[in-house]
Design a protein around this motif. Structure first.
Motif, PDB file in Angstrom:
ATOM      1  N   ASN A 118      -0.931 -13.706  -3.468  1.00 58.42           N
ATOM      2  CA  ASN A 118      -0.773 -12.534  -4.331  1.00 58.42           C
ATOM      3  C   ASN A 118      -2.067 -11.730  -4.445  1.00 58.42           C
ATOM      4  O   ASN A 118      -2.056 -10.498  -4.510  1.00 58.42           O
ATOM      5  CB  ASN A 118      -0.300 -12.957  -5.723  1.00 58.42           C
ATOM      6  CG  ASN A 118       1.136 -13.432  -5.726  1.00 58.42           C
ATOM      7  OD1 ASN A 118       1.898 -13.112  -4.810  1.00 58.42           O
ATOM      8  ND2 ASN A 118       1.522 -14.191  -6.730  1.00 58.42           N
TER       9      ASN A 118
ATOM     10  N   PHE B   4      -0.630 -18.125  -5.440  1.00 62.93           N
ATOM     11  CA  PHE B   4      -1.687 -17.432  -6.195  1.00 62.93           C
ATOM     12  C   PHE B   4      -2.643 -16.702  -5.249  1.00 62.93           C
ATOM     13  O   PHE B   4      -2.949 -15.521  -5.430  1.00 62.93           O
ATOM     14  CB  PHE B   4      -2.433 -18.455  -7.047  1.00 62.93           C
ATOM     15  CG  PHE B   4      -3.629 -17.902  -7.772  1.00 62.93           C
ATOM     16  CD1 PHE B   4      -3.474 -17.067  -8.871  1.00 62.93           C
ATOM     17  CD2 PHE B   4      -4.916 -18.225  -7.354  1.00 62.93           C
ATOM     18  CE1 PHE B   4      -4.578 -16.548  -9.534  1.00 62.93           C
ATOM     19  CE2 PHE B   4      -6.024 -17.717  -8.010  1.00 62.93           C
ATOM     20  CZ  PHE B   4      -5.855 -16.881  -9.108  1.00 62.93           C
TER      21      PHE B   4
ATOM     22  N   SER C 110       1.839 -23.792  -5.793  1.00 68.51           N
ATOM     23  CA  SER C 110       1.485 -22.603  -6.583  1.00 68.51           C
ATOM     24  C   SER C 110       0.141 -22.015  -6.173  1.00 68.51           C
ATOM     25  O   SER C 110      -0.066 -20.792  -6.256  1.00 68.51           O
ATOM     26  CB  SER C 110       1.473 -22.949  -8.068  1.00 68.51           C
ATOM     27  OG  SER C 110       0.589 -24.020  -8.337  1.00 68.51           O
TER      28      SER C 110
END
Length: 295
Positions: A165, A162, A158
């Motif tokens: 993005n 993150f 993740s």
């Protein structure tokens, strides 16, 4: 047309990959080596599925027959397959494999449900169109398809998602400075098509399969150590073990994903005996929601 040409080029490169390699059978000829020990650690994750010696197995992308050879040693009925028959022919002549077949993973020559289990270890990521191969493996299996493959940190981790993005708001290429092997290729000519739990979950859901399962495993490989040395060479073996232990600790803390994952796509719900053995080995077992609109 260009995509078709590239696909053929990719498969041709893989078909010729082992030709002229004089050390090709070193792992099979030297089963007390650290290199064999590394791979057997991965094979041992198959233990829950080796409950019925009458089950039939097909190995896919089994270049020199190593996978089939290990399964044969467990007393199983196995057919080894690869896109090239050159090395498998020699493996058969040397007695390393009992049966083999020249197969393109995208177009397996076998009838539907010809084998109980299909096993593909570290070959899926070589395929130019791996989903086609996966659906073919599902087609010819009756119980499950088992993959052992490198994990896609871009989906599984993740933190990377993150950061990506955020950086994508500035430029879609900035993430490459953080994620160094985002576009990774191997010398044989393939893009390394890594795998994720979510992708296999979608495959299973799309064709209404009952369940999937996963088990993470870490490995260590380096050219700086002679891994052909026997496991009695504790100096080298302990270095490899220490690297694996460190990765295992980081994985258990949730800081990094496992390097490799044994992934099981079931066609039929496993027996309670198989499920119990999976639980003992630490597999994560996921039952799929059933499609309420198609019975």
């Amino acid at each position: 047309m260009a995509n078709l040409d590239f696909k053929e080029q990719s498969y041709t490169a893989h078909e010729q990959h082992y030709q002229g390699n004089e050390k090709v059978f070193r792992r099979l000829e030297n089963k007390d080596s650290i290199d064999f020990w590394r791979h057997e650690r991965m094979y041992k994750t198959l233990a829950p599925f080796i409950t019925d010696k009458n089950d039939s197995w097909l190995t896919v992308g089994d270049g020199i027959g190593t996978d089939a050879n290990w399964l044969q040693d467990q007393g199983l009925n196995v057919v080894a397959s690869d896109i090239s028959e050159v090395v498998l022919t020699k493996a058969f002549e040397k007695g390393f494999v009992n049966k083999f077949s020249k197969e393109n993973a995208e177009h397996l020559s076998f009838d539907d449900q010809s084998f109980d289990y299909i096993f593909c270890k570290e070959a899926y990521h070589h395929f130019p169109r791996p989903y086609l191969a996966l659906y073919e493996m599902i087609r010819v299996s009756t119980k499950a398809v088992i993959l052992i493959e490198p994990e896609d940190i871009g989906i599984q981790m993740s933190f990377i998602v993150f950061i990506k993005n955020i950086l994508d708001r500035i430029s879609p290429t900035l993430i490459n400075k953080v994620w160094k092997n985002r576009f990774s290729f191997e010398e044989v000519g393939n893009y390394v098509y890594k795998i994720s739990e979510r992708e296999l979950e979608k495959v299973a859901m799309g064709i209404n399969l009952p369940c999937i399962a996963f088990k993470g495993i870490n490995d260590y490989y380096t050219n700086s150590l002679d891994l052909s040395q026997p496991t009695s060479n504790k100096k080298i073996l302990n270095k490899v073990k220490a690297k694996i232990r460190t990765k295992n600790v980081l994985c258990k803390l949730g800081l990094i994903p496992y390097q490799l994952k044994t992934c099981v796509v079931f066609k039929t719900t496993p027996t309670p005996e198989v499920k119990a053995k999976m639980q003992e080995q630490g597999f994560k077992f996921v039952e799929m929601a059933r499609n309420p609109y198609l019975k």
